[in-house]
Enzyme design. Structure first.
Site, PDB file in Angstrom:
ATOM      1  N   GLU A 502       0.823  -1.223   0.000  1.00  0.00           N
ATOM      2  CA  GLU A 502       0.000   0.000   0.000  1.00  0.00           C
ATOM      3  C   GLU A 502       0.856   1.272   0.000  1.00  0.00           C
ATOM      4  O   GLU A 502       0.589   2.207   0.744  1.00  0.00           O
ATOM      5  CB  GLU A 502      -1.015  -0.013   1.152  1.00  0.00           C
TER       6      GLU A 502
HETATM    7  C1  LIG Z   1       3.059  -9.531   0.690  1.00  0.00           C
HETATM    8  C2  LIG Z   1       2.669  -8.599  -0.394  1.00  0.00           C
HETATM    9  C3  LIG Z   1       1.339  -8.431  -0.710  1.00  0.00           C
HETATM   10  C4  LIG Z   1       0.963  -7.615  -1.791  1.00  0.00           C
HETATM   11  N1  LIG Z   1      -0.343  -7.552  -2.172  1.00  0.00           N
HETATM   12  C5  LIG Z   1      -0.654  -6.916  -3.341  1.00  0.00           C
HETATM   13  C6  LIG Z   1      -1.977  -6.998  -3.880  1.00  0.00           C
HETATM   14  O1  LIG Z   1      -2.870  -7.606  -3.298  1.00  0.00           O
HETATM   15  N2  LIG Z   1      -2.220  -6.371  -5.060  1.00  0.00           N
HETATM   16  C7  LIG Z   1      -1.261  -5.684  -5.729  1.00  0.00           C
HETATM   17  O2  LIG Z   1      -1.534  -5.144  -6.787  1.00  0.00           O
HETATM   18  N3  LIG Z   1       0.006  -5.576  -5.237  1.00  0.00           N
HETATM   19  C8  LIG Z   1       0.328  -6.194  -4.068  1.00  0.00           C
HETATM   20  N4  LIG Z   1       1.612  -6.110  -3.572  1.00  0.00           N
HETATM   21  C9  LIG Z   1       2.610  -5.354  -4.295  1.00  0.00           C
HETATM   22  C10 LIG Z   1       3.054  -4.106  -3.563  1.00  0.00           C
HETATM   23  O3  LIG Z   1       2.116  -3.084  -3.764  1.00  0.00           O
HETATM   24  C11 LIG Z   1       4.449  -3.757  -4.131  1.00  0.00           C
HETATM   25  O4  LIG Z   1       5.329  -4.692  -3.567  1.00  0.00           O
HETATM   26  C12 LIG Z   1       4.866  -2.371  -3.801  1.00  0.00           C
HETATM   27  O5  LIG Z   1       4.148  -1.470  -4.597  1.00  0.00           O
HETATM   28  C13 LIG Z   1       6.350  -2.141  -4.043  1.00  0.00           C
HETATM   29  O6  LIG Z   1       6.743  -2.629  -5.306  1.00  0.00           O
HETATM   30  P1  LIG Z   1       8.036  -3.549  -5.414  1.00  0.00           P
HETATM   31  O7  LIG Z   1       7.955  -4.593  -4.388  1.00  0.00           O
HETATM   32  O8  LIG Z   1       8.141  -3.958  -6.820  1.00  0.00           O
HETATM   33  O9  LIG Z   1       9.238  -2.600  -5.021  1.00  0.00           O
HETATM   34  P2  LIG Z   1       9.905  -1.466  -5.924  1.00  0.00           P
HETATM   35  O10 LIG Z   1       8.870  -0.646  -6.581  1.00  0.00           O
HETATM   36  O11 LIG Z   1      10.952  -2.077  -6.751  1.00  0.00           O
HETATM   37  O12 LIG Z   1      10.564  -0.560  -4.807  1.00  0.00           O
HETATM   38  C14 LIG Z   1      11.761  -0.939  -4.131  1.00  0.00           C
HETATM   39  C15 LIG Z   1      12.159   0.177  -3.196  1.00  0.00           C
HETATM   40  O13 LIG Z   1      12.390   1.382  -3.912  1.00  0.00           O
HETATM   41  C16 LIG Z   1      11.657   2.444  -3.337  1.00  0.00           C
HETATM   42  N5  LIG Z   1      11.260   3.377  -4.376  1.00  0.00           N
HETATM   43  C17 LIG Z   1      10.732   3.108  -5.594  1.00  0.00           C
HETATM   44  N6  LIG Z   1      10.534   4.244  -6.269  1.00  0.00           N
HETATM   45  C18 LIG Z   1      10.918   5.262  -5.456  1.00  0.00           C
HETATM   46  C19 LIG Z   1      10.952   6.676  -5.561  1.00  0.00           C
HETATM   47  N7  LIG Z   1      10.557   7.317  -6.632  1.00  0.00           N
HETATM   48  N8  LIG Z   1      11.418   7.377  -4.529  1.00  0.00           N
HETATM   49  C20 LIG Z   1      11.856   6.770  -3.421  1.00  0.00           C
HETATM   50  N9  LIG Z   1      11.841   5.439  -3.268  1.00  0.00           N
HETATM   51  C21 LIG Z   1      11.384   4.698  -4.257  1.00  0.00           C
HETATM   52  C22 LIG Z   1      10.465   1.777  -2.664  1.00  0.00           C
HETATM   53  O14 LIG Z   1       9.984   2.573  -1.598  1.00  0.00           O
HETATM   54  C23 LIG Z   1      11.077   0.487  -2.153  1.00  0.00           C
HETATM   55  O15 LIG Z   1      11.694   0.727  -0.928  1.00  0.00           O
HETATM   56  C24 LIG Z   1       1.973  -6.906  -2.486  1.00  0.00           C
HETATM   57  C25 LIG Z   1       3.304  -7.035  -2.119  1.00  0.00           C
HETATM   58  C26 LIG Z   1       3.663  -7.888  -1.109  1.00  0.00           C
HETATM   59  C27 LIG Z   1       5.122  -8.020  -0.779  1.00  0.00           C
END
Ligand SMILES: Cc1cc2nc3c(=O)[nH]c(=O)nc-3n(C[C@H](O)[C@H](O)[C@H](O)COP(=O)(O)OP(=O)(O)OC[C@H]3O[C@@H](n4cnc5c(N)ncnc54)[C@H](O)[C@@H]3O)c2cc1C
Length: 815
Positions: A502
């Site tokens: 979220e």
């Molecule tokens: C257990 C779990 C349940 C989930 N459930 C759902 C679901 O039901 N439906 C769904 O659609 N998604 C779901 N998600 C996905 C979740 O929304 C994403 O994991 C989240 O948006 C982060 O994406 P990512 O993991 O690819 O990390 P990335 O986007 O690769 O980010 C990695 C890091 O970089 C940082 N970062 C990225 N861009 C920036 C920026 N511009 N400035 C500063 N920092 C930045 C982030 O804060 C993070 O710390 C779930 C994820 C998990 C792990």
């Protein structure tokens, strides 16, 4: 009258004008009076008077004659603004426009109207909500065996799924008219909080269908037919929903999903209908592996213009039954050993009829707005509840554990090092719950406070990380060895999940809170930007001029207020209450003025570039957030009718928050883009230096002591979580031991005073028998000591397993 006195009088007038936000004409009059005074009272030489009059006219004339002012000041600034204004994508604009602003805007703007905060009634659950929490939720907590769920089954047991569906746990937000429970945000948050204190896997399973997902989207944007079909089925658990937005190529930047749907005709239920041919690949989707209906976000394209508009239509949300041919669903991920269902899904060229688009054809391309609007409220409910639940659990159980666990012949909670950790746990738990309740109450009042919900999402999950780490440290090996008796290890493991979902926390802090906060809370910024972008250039110029001069007055007012409050150490700032908490309102008002002034200057200097200066933006986020958290703590104290015994918790929370605000502003000044200006601004922001201190040792000791024994304060602090004294339950064992240890405390103290010590080679029971025989203690006293000893042993015990612990099933291979 001397020159200095004269200058002093004029300066005092100017500061007073700034504080009350006097109109331009009042400023001009006072400035003219000042120059006249200097001239006619002979305070300056005739030459000096001429210079003063010239300066006065140079400033006053253009400022007071609008056409001149526009030509000389606002039009050049407008031209510059038009040049430097970064292009804003549709996605960014929708994110910024989503939701509403609320109390956080008062703090942002430098002059909080406390009546807005304190005037709202103390939030309360309805009778029905309360009996649901005391009935089915309590019963469900009793059914949740977290070790069985996370280790043995890797799933909730069938009877738990069935119980959740039967009691409509998946329909808490669905209105009664559609068979749901129709609960408030406060009740929804309270249910999740209680479940989280028992099993995070159980809490997440309940949380997801009630947060951002099919039900929420249908309620706000669905067609009547969709609502009538799906909502009752979702409420009764006949459909299990999930919502799939993110995937391998788009996580935080979810607006850039490559998943696409092309408008086409296709066969559905034997007819040729309009729809989309959709291809997607998603991952991490909670409840995905067991979902019967998949909420899907994809980008819609219409190359053949079948809908008669653009080719690129934008993000669109649809509900797809998971048994639709071409949907690949069912495999799962393992999110840090949690057992809630979560997994990938994909589809290739799946035909999705237009009727499956949430809201039908009218909502094609509106998906992003729908999602960010829902997120504006939703992120303030579930994860903050998880955070607050963990905070309460840590406070209750770590306090009890620190009282029953002895080392060096003393309860470990009496050592200052442990007290420091306990104080953090207690103070943060107080702050977390205050912010949870304040924010859900705002949502219940009809707000979608986009910035406040981002604040609580970020800070309550970060505070959760802190309190759970502290709790782990205090528990030592007892928290580390997993098994049925361990009530902390799984919570510790799941912290990064709350941090990531979220809106991942780094992004939320460095991009969202201040980025969105500045745009939404600032009274003039959006007006200025809109005016600069107005295609009607002369109307834009007039509006820009009006906004700009309002903005200048706003900046000056905040500067004056910050300086006056700073010089008086907050004493001249208003407080809506008297008594020991008044000083915190004053200090907060002082920080609010300083913050507003500094934010304005940073925006002025960096403009759109502030977006890339995430370290600076993150510190502004911290400043605003800790003001919000401090004000939430103060509101909670009032809502509970100022219980004096809770004061240490409130004071710890306020001092901690103010110290953090001060630290954030200090770091902003140290890293201000123009260094010299940063040093000058320090005079306004911290005219007497940095005066706020971290909660001191005496206060830490008072807070820690509150966690070490039962009291009304401890009960108030931890109200709403699953509490039991049943020694067969993991947390019940510690609560039970606390009672027994306290019951035996007087006898133990007496023995220690008389230096009656257990001989090295005599076992405890035999020693007690000896003491009874020698009439050192009575039989009843011996029983008290024995019961305390046995209960303590059970509370400090950890599980052990055969050397070859069962491996996971061989079939359980990763793809
Ligand atoms: C257990 C779990 C349940 C989930 N459930 C759902 C679901 O039901 N439906 C769904 O659609 N998604 C779901 N998600 C996905 C979740 O929304 C994403 O994991 C989240 O948006 C982060 O994406 P990512 O993991 O690819 O990390 P990335 O986007 O690769 O980010 C990695 C890091 O970089 C940082 N970062 C990225 N861009 C920036 C920026 N511009 N400035 C500063 N920092 C930045 C982030 O804060 C993070 O710390 C779930 C994820 C998990 C792990």
């Amino acid at each position: 009258m001397g020159l200095l006195t004269g200058l002093g009088i004029v300066a005092a007038f100017l500061v007073a004008l700034a504080r009350v936000r006097a109109p331009l004409v009042a400023w001009t009059a006072v400035a003219a009076a000042g120059v006249a005074l200097a001239d006619f009272a002979g305070l300056v030489s005739p030459g000096g008077a001429a210079v003063l009059w010239a300066l006065f006219l140079l400033v006053a004339v253009p400022f007071n004659i609008p056409p001149l002012r526009r030509a000389l000041i606002s039009n050049p600034l407008l031209a510059r603004t038009r040049r430097v204004l970064p292009p804003m994508s549709q996605t960014e604009r929708e994110a910024i426009d989503a939701g509403t602003v609320w109390w956080e805007a008062e703090l942002f703007r430098g002059n909080p109207d406390w009546s807005q905060l304190l005037g709202a009634r103390a939030p309360e659950l309805t009778e029905e909500e309360r009996s649901f929490i005391e009935g089915p939720v309590e019963e469900l907590c009793g059914m949740l065996d977290d070790w069985q769920i996370t280790h043995e089954l890797n799933d909730l047991p069938p009877e738990v799924w069935e119980f959740m569906k039967r009691h409509r746990f998946f329909g808490m937000i669905i209105p009664r008219s559609h068979d749901g429970l129709g609960f408030s945000a406060l009740a929804h948050s309270s249910v999740v909080m209680k479940l989280a204190s028992r099993s995070v896997s159980g809490a997440v399973t309940v949380m997801v269908p009630n947060s951002l997902g099919p039900a929420e989207l249908l309620m706000h944007y669905g067609t009547d037919a969709q609502k009538d079909y799906y909502l009752p089925r979702l409420a009764r658990g006949e459909e299990v929903p999930c919502f799939a937005l993110t995937g391998p190529w788009a996580g935080s930047d979810a607006g850039s999903i490559p998943d696409h749907g092309v408008v086409c005709m296709g066969r559905h239920q034997g007819r040729e209908v309009l729809g989309f041919r959709v291809t997607w690949e998603k991952r991490y989707i909670t409840l995905g592996p067991v979902a019967t209906v998949l909420g899907l976000a994809f980008k819609a394209y219409d190359p053949d213009r079948l809908l008669g508009g653009d080719e690129d239509l934008g993000i669109t949300c649809a509900l797809i039954p998971t048994n639709t041919p071409g949907v690949n669903i069912g495999r799962r991920h393992y999110p840090l050993d949690s057992a809630f269902q979560n997994g990938p899904n994909s589809g290739e060229d799946v035909f999705v009829p237009m009727d499956w688009v949430i809201g039908g054809e009218a909502n094609v391309g509106k998906g992003w707005r729908m999602l960010v609007e829902s997120l504006s409220a939703g992120r303030g409910i579930s994860l903050p509840a998880l955070g607050a639940g963990s905070g309460k659990l840590a406070a209750r159980i770590t306090g009890a554990y620190a009282r029953v666990r002895q080392q060096f012949r003393l309860p470990i909670g009496r050592f200052e090092g442990v007290e420091e950790a306990l104080a953090r746990i207690g103070g943060l738990a107080y702050m977390m719950d205050a912010a949870r309740v304040l924010t859900t109450a705002a949502i219940d009042s009809g707000e979608k406070p986009a910035v406040a919900t981002a604040i609580v999402k970020y800070h309550l999950t970060e505070a959760m990380r802190q309190v759970v780490n502290d709790a782990m440290d205090v528990h030592g090996g007892r928290g580390i060895c997993l098994g049925p008796a361990n009530y902390l290890g799984r919570v510790y493991q799941t912290v990064p999940i709350s941090i990531t979902v979220e809106g991942a926390n780094i992004l939320t802090r460095s991009m969202i809170i201040f980025g969105q906060g500045a745009m939404r809370c600032h009274p003039y910024l959006v007006r200025e930007i809109a005016a600069a972008g107005d295609p009607d250039r002369s109307a834009g110029a007039r509006e820009f001029d009006r906004a700009l001069f309002g903005h200048m007055g706003y900046t000056l007012t905040n500067a004056a207020r910050a300086l006056v409050y700073g010089l008086s150490r907050g004493r001249l700032a208003p407080s809506p209450v008297a008594g020991p908490t008044a000083k915190y309102y004053r200090r907060l008002a002082r920080m609010s003025a300083a913050y507003a002034f500094l934010a304005d200057l940073a925006l002025l200097f960096l403009g759109g570039a502030l977006k890339r200066r995430e370290m600076l933006s993150g510190r502004f986020a911290d400043g605003l957030s800790f003001m919000y958290l401090c004000s939430a703590s103060l509101k909670r104290f009032e809502d509970y009718r100022r219980p004096e015994a809770d004061l240490p918790l409130l004071e710890w929370a306020c001092k901690y928050c103010l110290y953090q605000v001060q630290g954030a502003l200090d770091e902003i000044l140290r890293n201000f883009p123009a260094r010299t200006l940063g040093q000058l601004l320090r005079v306004v922001v911290f005219p007497l230096g940095r005066r706020f201190r971290y909660p001191n040792d005496a206060l830490a000791h008072r807070v820690a002591s509150l966690l070490l024994e039962p009291s009304e304060t401890r009960d108030r602090l931890t109200a709403g979580i699953f509490i039991t004294e049943d020694p067969s339950q993991p947390t019940g064992r510690v609560e039970y031991a606390l009672r027994k240890v306290l019951a035996a405390e007087a006898v133990e103290r007496e023995l220690r005073k008389r230096t009656v010590i257990q001989p090295p080679c005599l076992d405890y029971d035999a020693w007690l028998a000896d003491l009874v025989t020698q009439q050192v203690i009575t039989r009843e006293e011996a029983d008290l000591l024995r019961e305390a000893r046995d209960a303590t042993r059970a509370a400090i015990d950890v599980d052990d397993f055969p050397p070859r612990r069962k491996a996971r099933a061989a079939t359980d291979k990763a793809a």
